[in-house]
Design a protein around this motif. Structure first.
Motif, PDB file in Angstrom:
ATOM      1  N   ARG A  65       2.826  13.193  -6.141  1.00 38.48           N
ATOM      2  CA  ARG A  65       2.780  14.229  -5.107  1.00 38.48           C
ATOM      3  C   ARG A  65       4.166  14.537  -4.534  1.00 38.48           C
ATOM      4  NH1 ARG A  65       0.992   9.672  -1.756  1.00 38.48           N
ATOM      5  NH2 ARG A  65      -1.165   9.972  -2.401  1.00 38.48           N
ATOM      6  N   ASN A  87       0.809  -1.212   0.000  1.00 36.74           N
ATOM      7  CA  ASN A  87       0.000   0.000   0.000  1.00 36.74           C
ATOM      8  C   ASN A  87       0.849   1.272   0.000  1.00 36.74           C
ATOM      9  OD1 ASN A  87      -2.910  -1.043   0.448  1.00 36.74           O
ATOM     10  ND2 ASN A  87      -1.705  -2.135   1.983  1.00 36.74           N
ATOM     11  N   HIS A 146       5.495   8.741  -5.911  1.00 37.07           N
ATOM     12  CA  HIS A 146       4.158   9.205  -6.250  1.00 37.07           C
ATOM     13  C   HIS A 146       4.278  10.618  -6.832  1.00 37.07           C
ATOM     14  CE1 HIS A 146       0.011  10.585  -5.753  1.00 37.07           C
ATOM     15  NE2 HIS A 146      -0.346   9.319  -5.578  1.00 37.07           N
ATOM     16  N   LYS A 149       1.822   6.796   0.657  1.00 37.41           N
ATOM     17  CA  LYS A 149       0.629   6.003   0.389  1.00 37.41           C
ATOM     18  C   LYS A 149       0.323   5.940  -1.105  1.00 37.41           C
ATOM     19  CE  LYS A 149      -2.060   6.433   4.669  1.00 37.41           C
ATOM     20  NZ  LYS A 149      -3.275   7.025   5.253  1.00 37.41           N
ATOM     21  N   LYS A 150      -0.058   4.762  -1.544  1.00 37.27           N
ATOM     22  CA  LYS A 150      -0.512   4.590  -2.922  1.00 37.27           C
ATOM     23  C   LYS A 150      -2.002   4.895  -3.017  1.00 37.27           C
ATOM     24  CE  LYS A 150       2.810   1.051  -4.403  1.00 37.27           C
ATOM     25  NZ  LYS A 150       2.967  -0.330  -4.912  1.00 37.27           N
ATOM     26  N   ASP A 151      -2.426   5.322  -4.191  1.00 41.94           N
ATOM     27  CA  ASP A 151      -3.856   5.491  -4.436  1.00 41.94           C
ATOM     28  C   ASP A 151      -4.519   4.123  -4.493  1.00 41.94           C
ATOM     29  OD1 ASP A 151      -3.478   8.237  -4.610  1.00 41.94           O
ATOM     30  OD2 ASP A 151      -3.050   8.116  -6.768  1.00 41.94           O
ATOM     31  N   ASP A 166      -6.537   2.700  -6.610  1.00 43.15           N
ATOM     32  CA  ASP A 166      -6.496   1.964  -7.867  1.00 43.15           C
ATOM     33  C   ASP A 166      -5.114   1.375  -8.112  1.00 43.15           C
ATOM     34  OD1 ASP A 166      -5.403   4.491  -8.151  1.00 43.15           O
ATOM     35  OD2 ASP A 166      -5.868   4.582 -10.301  1.00 43.15           O
ATOM     36  N   GLU A 167      -4.051   2.033  -7.591  1.00 40.66           N
ATOM     37  CA  GLU A 167      -2.701   1.479  -7.735  1.00 40.66           C
ATOM     38  C   GLU A 167      -2.558   0.198  -6.919  1.00 40.66           C
ATOM     39  OE1 GLU A 167       0.495   4.860  -8.093  1.00 40.66           O
ATOM     40  OE2 GLU A 167      -0.893   5.331  -6.466  1.00 40.66           O
TER      41      GLU A 167
END
Length: 459
Positions: free
Chosen positions: A389, A359, A387, A432-434, A436-437
């Motif tokens: 961001r 995650n 990411h 943190k991953k989104d 959907d990822e």
């Protein structure tokens, strides 16, 4: 205080970090190591000999009195040899060097009756002045959580720890008494929370060694974080000019004299690990650097350096030279979330990496450490892959007692805003991953038409 002088005229300090069970030695050693490495010191960590031997299957209750005495004799002679190996390495070091001993020779006397200890000293021709006073520059005793912080006393973070809380108190008293008489002896009790306890330990070491750390280590010191728009890079330096004898200024006249008087660059890699519940966090870190210290330097024969060379002395990451750390943040107890931080081996790091949390992204950073205006700063420059961001993200942080605009920030950096209280800029949230990822990496089973993670509140 007195100190050893290495063969290269560098300083060598021999520190014993001792204490009762669950006193914070492991986390303290890791924090102390990072602190001194950031100052440009070489740090050697002497492993605890008893843990090495006891981890091999030795159990006190299985030994006769004679076997206990023989085991302690072998343990102490092994400890002396291991320590001497690190002391010899430190003496050859080109840098100032701190040797942190996880316990010292006198700790062995705490596990023996007076007559047994006397017998070992006579057999090996030892005396306590040599073993206690002459061998080490400084001794710091971290008081067991069993004395004053009972809610935090645990057995599950050390496979060789089996002592109940009463035994832990007794051992803490015995080990503290074993070092009485050393000329430089500090006891760090549980009168504050654990974070401040660790800071007090580092302050004690700095004070004894005559190192000025500024208010970063004040008990009222807090971490402050700032978002940086950009930093000076090598190409920008090529367009700067010399004004008189005062140094560098940029095109609008902003002084960048001694922008980085002396700084250290590290490559830092963080990975978050899977934990039993969302109240806990666990991560591993590797940090790499070669041994070159460096600074920005301009070389010119005259005031006009338009056609003069600018030399940038720096450290390139040497990927064969890493230190490894395992950090666990436990659930909150009495409004405190204690962090256990441990130095680990490369092998242990690889084993833990298998538990990486899908995650979260791996975080890659260049960490630049420097002193400016007597204030110690760390600047994290986030690097790819990451990411979106985190692309181009630069975060400056420091520990200080100063509030608001009383803290003077480096004038050669363009600061966007303070982000100390902004949880969006915590490393945990940045990694943190989104959703959907994550779902593309690890499809989730469904419960009542919803992904299981959502239904159970995990995500």
């Amino acid at each position: 205080m007195s100190q050893k002088i290495g063969r290269n005229n560098s300083k060598v300090y021999r520190l014993v970090l001792t204490g009762g069970p669950c006193g914070g030695k492991t986390t303290g050693q890791a924090r102390l190591c990072t602190f001194f490495e950031n100052l440009g010191w070489k740090v050697y960590r002497v492993p605890e000999t008893a843990s090495i031997l006891l981890g091999g299957g030795v159990k006190w209750q299985d030994l006769s009195e004679e076997e206990v005495l023989g085991f302690q004799d072998n343990l102490l002679r092994t400890m002396i040899q291991i320590e001497n190996t690190f002391f010899d390495l430190a003496a050859c070091c080109r840098q100032n060097c701190l040797v942190i001993c996880d316990r010292g020779i006198m700790d062995g006397s705490a596990y023996l009756r007076p007559e047994q200890w006397k017998k070992l000293k006579e057999k090996n021709n030892w005396n306590e002045v040599d073993l206690r006073d002459s061998r080490y520059n400084l001794v710091v005793h971290m008081v067991s959580a069993a004395k004053g912080a009972e809610d935090f006393y645990r057995l599950d973070n050390n496979i060789t720890r089996t002592e109940g809380i009463e035994v832990a108190r007794q051992l803490d008293e015995l080990t503290s008494q074993a070092w009485v008489g050393h000329p430089y002896y500090d006891v760090i009790d549980n009168s504050t929370d654990f974070e401040r306890k660790v800071v007090r330990m580092i302050v004690a070491v700095c004070y004894r060694l005559g190192i000025e750390a500024g208010d970063r280590l004040s008990l009222d010191s807090k971490k402050r974080k700032f978002l940086v728009k950009k930093m000076i890079d090598d190409s920008e330096l090529l367009h700067m000019k010399i004004i008189g004898a005062h140094g560098l200024t940029d095109e609008i006249g902003l002084s960048v004299v001694n922008a980085y008087p002396t700084f250290q660059d590290f490559i830092v890699v963080h990975d978050y690990l899977v934990t039993p519940n969302h109240h806990m966090q666990a991560r591993i870190r590797r940090r790499g650097q070669n041994e070159n210290r460096y600074q920005v330097c301009v070389v010119s024969k005259g005031k006009d350096i338009k056609n003069s060379p600018i030399f940038i002395y720096g450290t390139d990451a040497d990927f064969s030279n890493w230190t490894y750390t395992h950090t666990i943040r436990r659930p909150e107890i009495n409004k405190e979330s204690p962090e256990l931080r441990m130095q680990i081996s490369a092998r242990e790091y690889e084993l833990l990496l298998v538990q990486k949390d899908v995650n979260h992204y791996t975080i890659y950073k260049k960490r630049r450490c420097f002193l400016w205006n007597n204030q110690y700063f760390q600047m994290d420059i986030y690097e790819e892959p990451c990411h979106p961001r985190c692309r181009g993200l630069i975060i400056l942080e420091t520990y200080t007692t100063l509030l608001g605009k009383d803290l003077e920030l480096p004038g050669f950096l363009e600061i966007i805003k303070e982000i100390t209280e902004d949880e969006n800029y915590s490393m945990y949230n940045l990694s943190k991953k989104d959703f959907d990822e994550v779902s593309r990496v690890l499809p989730l089973p469904k419960a009542d038409g919803m992904p299981l993670g959502v239904a159970s509140g995990v995500i």
